[in-house]
Design an enzyme around this catalytic site. Structure first.
Site, PDB file in Angstrom:
ATOM      1  N   ALA A   1     -10.500  -6.253  -0.351  1.00 42.13           N
ATOM      2  CA  ALA A   1     -11.035  -7.585  -0.093  1.00 42.13           C
ATOM      3  C   ALA A   1     -10.179  -8.250   0.982  1.00 42.13           C
ATOM      4  CB  ALA A   1     -10.992  -8.402  -1.376  1.00 42.13           C
TER       5      ALA A   1
ATOM      6  N   GLU B   1     -13.192   0.363  -4.796  1.00 37.30           N
ATOM      7  CA  GLU B   1     -14.321  -0.057  -5.652  1.00 37.30           C
ATOM      8  C   GLU B   1     -15.647   0.221  -4.951  1.00 37.30           C
ATOM      9  OE1 GLU B   1     -12.538  -3.975  -6.139  1.00 37.30           O
ATOM     10  OE2 GLU B   1     -12.568  -3.686  -8.307  1.00 37.30           O
TER      11      GLU B   1
HETATM   12  N1  3HC Z   1      -6.970  -8.596   3.861  1.00 34.09           N
HETATM   13  C1  3HC Z   1      -6.625  -9.315   4.944  1.00 34.09           C
HETATM   14  N2  3HC Z   1      -5.750  -8.860   5.879  1.00 34.09           N
HETATM   15  C2  3HC Z   1      -5.231  -7.646   5.691  1.00 34.09           C
HETATM   16  C3  3HC Z   1      -5.548  -6.852   4.578  1.00 34.09           C
HETATM   17  C4  3HC Z   1      -6.471  -7.358   3.640  1.00 34.09           C
HETATM   18  N3  3HC Z   1      -6.848  -6.656   2.571  1.00 34.09           N
HETATM   19  N4  3HC Z   1      -4.854  -5.698   4.669  1.00 34.09           N
HETATM   20  C5  3HC Z   1      -4.133  -5.766   5.779  1.00 34.09           C
HETATM   21  N5  3HC Z   1      -4.364  -6.939   6.416  1.00 34.09           N
HETATM   22  C6  3HC Z   1      -3.814  -7.391   7.700  1.00 34.09           C
HETATM   23  C7  3HC Z   1      -2.296  -7.526   7.676  1.00 34.09           C
HETATM   24  O1  3HC Z   1      -1.920  -8.808   7.239  1.00 34.09           O
HETATM   25  C8  3HC Z   1      -1.952  -7.274   9.128  1.00 34.09           C
HETATM   26  O2  3HC Z   1      -2.197  -8.465   9.820  1.00 34.09           O
HETATM   27  P1  3HC Z   1      -1.283  -8.861  11.092  1.00 34.09           P
HETATM   28  O3  3HC Z   1      -1.414  -7.745  12.068  1.00 34.09           O
HETATM   29  O4  3HC Z   1      -1.854 -10.156  11.546  1.00 34.09           O
HETATM   30  O5  3HC Z   1       0.120  -8.990  10.559  1.00 34.09           O
HETATM   31  C9  3HC Z   1      -2.987  -6.265   9.583  1.00 34.09           C
HETATM   32  O6  3HC Z   1      -4.057  -6.345   8.638  1.00 34.09           O
HETATM   33  C10 3HC Z   1      -2.487  -4.831   9.597  1.00 34.09           C
HETATM   34  O7  3HC Z   1      -1.908  -4.548   8.330  1.00 34.09           O
HETATM   35  P2  3HC Z   1      -0.526  -3.766   8.180  1.00 34.09           P
HETATM   36  O8  3HC Z   1       0.448  -4.280   9.184  1.00 34.09           O
HETATM   37  O9  3HC Z   1      -0.162  -3.812   6.758  1.00 34.09           O
HETATM   38  O10 3HC Z   1      -0.968  -2.317   8.623  1.00 34.09           O
HETATM   39  P3  3HC Z   1      -0.444  -0.925   8.073  1.00 34.09           P
HETATM   40  O11 3HC Z   1      -1.177   0.088   8.862  1.00 34.09           O
HETATM   41  O12 3HC Z   1       1.038  -0.891   8.048  1.00 34.09           O
HETATM   42  O13 3HC Z   1      -0.937  -0.847   6.552  1.00 34.09           O
HETATM   43  C11 3HC Z   1      -2.487  -1.018   4.717  1.00 34.09           C
HETATM   44  C12 3HC Z   1      -2.296  -0.772   6.236  1.00 34.09           C
HETATM   45  C13 3HC Z   1      -1.803   0.099   3.935  1.00 34.09           C
HETATM   46  C14 3HC Z   1      -3.955  -1.011   4.468  1.00 34.09           C
HETATM   47  C15 3HC Z   1      -1.851  -2.363   4.336  1.00 34.09           C
HETATM   48  O14 3HC Z   1      -2.291  -3.349   5.219  1.00 34.09           O
HETATM   49  C16 3HC Z   1      -2.202  -2.831   2.949  1.00 34.09           C
HETATM   50  O15 3HC Z   1      -1.578  -2.397   2.002  1.00 34.09           O
HETATM   51  N6  3HC Z   1      -3.163  -3.754   2.846  1.00 34.09           N
HETATM   52  C17 3HC Z   1      -3.515  -4.398   1.584  1.00 34.09           C
HETATM   53  C18 3HC Z   1      -4.160  -3.464   0.608  1.00 34.09           C
HETATM   54  C19 3HC Z   1      -4.511  -4.216  -0.631  1.00 34.09           C
HETATM   55  O16 3HC Z   1      -3.668  -4.799  -1.305  1.00 34.09           O
HETATM   56  N7  3HC Z   1      -5.798  -4.205  -0.980  1.00 34.09           N
HETATM   57  C20 3HC Z   1      -6.290  -4.901  -2.131  1.00 34.09           C
HETATM   58  C21 3HC Z   1      -6.795  -6.241  -1.726  1.00 34.09           C
HETATM   59  S1  3HC Z   1      -7.313  -7.192  -3.096  1.00 34.09           S
HETATM   60  C22 3HC Z   1      -8.818  -6.579  -3.484  1.00 34.09           C
HETATM   61  O17 3HC Z   1      -9.314  -5.710  -2.854  1.00 34.09           O
HETATM   62  C23 3HC Z   1      -9.487  -7.220  -4.659  1.00 34.09           C
HETATM   63  C24 3HC Z   1     -10.711  -6.474  -5.045  1.00 34.09           C
HETATM   64  O18 3HC Z   1     -10.498  -5.860  -6.278  1.00 34.09           O
HETATM   65  C25 3HC Z   1     -11.896  -7.383  -5.169  1.00 34.09           C
END
Ligand code: 3HC
Ligand code: NAI
Length: 708
Positions: free
Chosen positions: A64, A110
């Site tokens: 998300a 999901e």
């Molecule tokens: N939402 C919004 N922004 C996000 C995001 C997300 N889910 N995931 C990453 N971003 C953004 C980061 O803030 C970053 O922004 P910036 O360049 O402005 O700083 C950019 O995307 C690139 O991210 P990373 O620097 O982290 O890139 P990496 O390649 O190092 O890592 C990743 C990629 C492993 C996908 C890492 O970004 C990550 O772990 N993201 C979050 C994953 C996560 O927690 N997902 C669950 C979200 S909650 C959810 O899905 C609820 C659901 O159940 C309904």
């Protein structure tokens, strides 16, 4: 908008739905709507027999859009349209194959689980990392994952949040097939094979849900594990409850249960704090006057001077990143000791199954011990980690200046000394920088990167980039006494001592802060790090203390008795052979005697006062650091405390914690301490200013942050 974010193309009878929302294909509202429309289109199109759902760019879907969580309030709870859209996808009569590369995380997994099949690149990863954000999966993840992977794996993934590699995902049934080579082509071929078959729905697969007898011990163990390893966090137990609901309720009811727990979590302070941490970890890499495009110096070889506690660990960190490293000592016995420690550390990891023997051998081969500067002329970077003493550091830097090539980075691991003064020993202060690793260097993720007055932008950019390669979180700080972390730690530990001197028990002080969420209490931390370290520093800087201002005495007296903490078997606590702590009755008696001699009245002290005094001491010093520009942002201070000092992540860091409590309340309490305890509690001017302006630390940006 949504048709740019989600595009549909055709490969014969197979539709290819591509999600294109850089950088990580987060599922914003528009993306979710776009996927919904794409599904409607393929259902309506008689030419289409099956579909592939794939992500453009470097990843499938990272979940998300985390930024959207801030919009959810108790008055405006989140609509469950994503959940509905996933049902529509799952009910689609034409099979949909999710093709995963990079990561399928959170809502991304999901989404993939609501598709009928999943194929993945061998390098892909899947996971439900929501607990790291203080929430739980909110679109059926806790209900579909146990149906695919079984209860044990689902509960582990949802409660711990760690990713699973493609091969493991295949073994657990989360993924149906791995595809070498072109993922899209492979997924289209897979879709052709299954196009005429009925589309299996994950939510109808109940065969892996187990029996109550099988599941009860799994849930009990997961809860116990969460209680110990994710102490104080509300999301992991909620995730476990939700997976349990999958085993006791029909799918729809389970989803409703998950929604309720998701909402509780997403509205919690913990989730706000952890989301702050998520963005904070990424923000610290952004340095206003050192843009992303700044040239970096390639670091392909390095050297470390000093093979003691820190030097040995730093050599391991470099070798682990594949960088060959020269490790220099003063004499053979010191070198042998250093290498023996390195071997022991690696061997420990091998015996715990964390690394293979081959990995250990390869890394050790990259570390070349030496007693001379031979070879230093070709290295790209040197990290100095000799004893803490200005004269010695200057001597080493003067030598490095003679032997190292032009442009080589000369870094010091000093924890207290001025980088500018060290740089004066060289003819190239632009190449000198502080790289302050934390002990144990091969474990702790924090790296304070200390900018000297003359340090060049290229050197800063290189160290920031290198920190990532080394698996560290680099935070740029300015050059002041103790830099950011240790400068704040001083007042924090000072208050812990004062509290004991005023009558609190040693255990009560440590317990109050442990219960607050700190990894260890401040006095136990002192024993672990060695009380003599602070003692030596205090002696060196005694001339800077304002006369007539109360100073703690207990730790100095313990050191005078030779009680340096764990390493001498006694400090605040006494330690047995296995370094298990117990109360030391002799210290308890001595403390009372010392306090009586100093005329300090004894009183009973609440755990609330213990926490407030220690944590507000951090906050007040943090405010000074921020105002003086030694940190770029309040967030940077938070990240330093989370990764270097065991501050609880679910409280977001000391500055975030203060912001959320309300700076007016924090200020009022600090003023109260000021009246009660005197000059050391003078409120930081910035704190006063922000309170009068009704602002937060997060809203304050120093003009020349991190002493630019
Ligand atoms: N939402 C919004 N922004 C996000 C995001 C997300 N889910 N995931 C990453 N971003 C953004 C980061 O803030 C970053 O922004 P910036 O360049 O402005 O700083 C950019 O995307 C690139 O991210 P990373 O620097 O982290 O890139 P990496 O390649 O190092 O890592 C990743 C990629 C492993 C996908 C890492 O970004 C990550 O772990 N993201 C979050 C994953 C996560 O927690 N997902 C669950 C979200 S909650 C959810 O899905 C609820 C659901 O159940 C309904
Ligand atoms: P240590 O005492 O374990 O090791 C220092 C090593 O340097 C010794 O092995 C010594 O023989 C060697 N040495 C001394 N002079 C040398 C020279 N001229 N050439 C080569 N080697 C030389 O010390 P430790 O704890 O590793 O500290 C090193 C530096 O790291 C200090 O500046 C310290 O302040 C800093 N630091 C220490 C932390 C800790 O927790 N120990 C944490 C963060 C920084």
């Amino acid at each position: 908008m949504s048709d740019q974010l989600v595009q549909v193309s055709r490969e014969g009878q197979i539709a290819v739905i591509t999600i294109n929302n850089p950088p990580v294909n987060a599922l914003s509202t528009d993306v979710r709507e776009g996927i919904g429309e794409a599904i409607e289109n393929i259902v309506a199109d008689p030419q289409v027999k099956a579909a592939v759902l794939i992500g453009a760019g470097k990843t499938f879907v990272a979940g998300a859009d985390i930024k959207e969580f801030a919009k959810i309030t108790s008055e405006k709870p989140r609509e469950s349209r994503f959940l509905q859209m996933l049902l529509k996808l799952e009910d689609c009569r034409k099979p949909v194959v999710a093709a995963i590369h990079g990561g399928a995380f959170g809502g991304g997994l999901e989404l993939a689980m609501a598709a009928h099949y999943r194929v993945a690149s061998p390098t892909a990863q899947v996971g439900q990392p929501e607990v790291n954000l203080g929430i739980i999966p909110g679109a059926g993840g806790t209900q579909r994952l146990p149906r695919l992977a079984g209860v044990a794996k689902a509960v582990e993934m949802c409660a711990q949040g760690s990713p699973v590699k493609a091969e493991e995902a295949l073994r657990w049934g989360i993924v149906d097939q791995l595809i070498d080579g072109d993922l899209c082509a492979g997924a289209v071929a897979f879709a052709r094979q299954i196009a005429e078959k009925p589309a299996p729905k994950t939510r109808e697969r109940n065969e892996k849900l187990g029996t109550p007898e099988q599941n009860a011990p799994l849930f009990a163990a997961a809860r116990e594990n969460a209680r110990k390893r994710q102490r104080g966090m509300i999301a992991p137990p909620a995730a476990i409850d939700a997976v349990e609901a999958a085993t006791t309720m029909p799918f729809e009811e389970g989803c409703a249960f998950e929604q309720k727990r998701f909402l509780e979590c997403v509205l919690s302070e913990q989730s706000k704090a952890l989301i702050h941490v998520f963005f904070g970890e990424r923000e610290v890499a952004k340095i206003p006057d050192v843009p992303k495009e700044t040239d970096v110096i390639p670091v392909t070889t390095a050297a470390v001077v000093g093979a003691g506690t820190m030097g040995g660990g730093i050599a391991m960190v470099l070798a682990n990143a594949g960088i060959p490293v020269l490790l220099k000592e003063v004499d053979q016995p010191a070198l042998d000791r250093g290498l023996a420690n390195i071997r022991k550390n690696y061997a420990n990891s091998v015996s715990k199954g964390r690394i293979t023997q081959q990995f250990m051998d390869e890394r050790l081969a990259l570390i070349q011990p030496t007693l001379s500067f031979d070879g230093f002329s070709s290295v790209d970077m040197v990290v100095e980690a000799v004893f803490e003493g200005m004269q010695l550091k200057k001597q080493v830097f003067a030598e490095l200046d003679c032997v190292c090539k032009a442009g080589a980075i000369l870094a010091s691991n000093t924890s207290t000394l001025s980088i500018d003064e060290i740089a004066l020993a060289t003819s190239r202060s632009e190449s000198v920088i502080g790289t302050h690793f934390f002990s144990p260097a091969n474990v702790m993720r924090l790296l304070e990167i200390v900018r000297g007055r003359a340090t060049s932008k290229e050197v800063i950019a290189t160290c920031m980039q290198l920190s990532k390669k080394l698996g560290k979180l680099g935070v740029l700080v300015g050059n002041c006494l103790g830099f950011v972390g240790n400068r704040m730690f001083g007042p924090y530990r000072r208050e812990a001592q004062f509290l004991v001197e005023e009558g609190a028990s040693i255990e009560a002080v440590d317990k109050a802060l442990f219960d607050f969420g700190m990894a260890m209490g401040p006095l136990a931390t002192g024993d672990l790090a060695g009380l003599d370290v602070g003692w030596r520093i205090r002696r060196e800087y005694r001339h800077l203390q304002a006369p007539g201002v109360r100073q703690p005495f207990a730790e100095d007296k313990l050191c005078e008795m030779g009680q340096f903490g764990q390493k001498t078997g006694a400090g605040w606590y006494k330690y047995d052979e296995q370094r298990r702590a117990s109360s030391d009755p002799a210290v308890v008696v001595l403390l009372r005697e010392w306090s009586a001699q100093a005329g300090i009245p004894q009183r009973s002290i609440s755990s609330e006062e213990i926490v407030d005094r220690c944590i507000y001491a951090l906050v007040n010093e943090g405010a000074r650091i921020l105002e003086q520009g030694y940190a770029l942002r309040a967030t940077d201070i938070d990240i330093i405390y989370l990764y270097g000092y065991g501050f609880p992540s679910y409280r977001g860091g000391p500055m975030w914690y203060a912001d959320r409590l309300g700076l007016d309340k924090v200020y009022a309490r600090i003023c109260e301490f000021h009246r009660q305890f005197g000059a050391l509690w003078e409120p930081a001017p910035l704190l006063k200013q922000l309170v009068s302006e009704g602002k937060t630390f997060a809203e304050f940006h120093p003009e020349r942050g991190a002493a630019a």
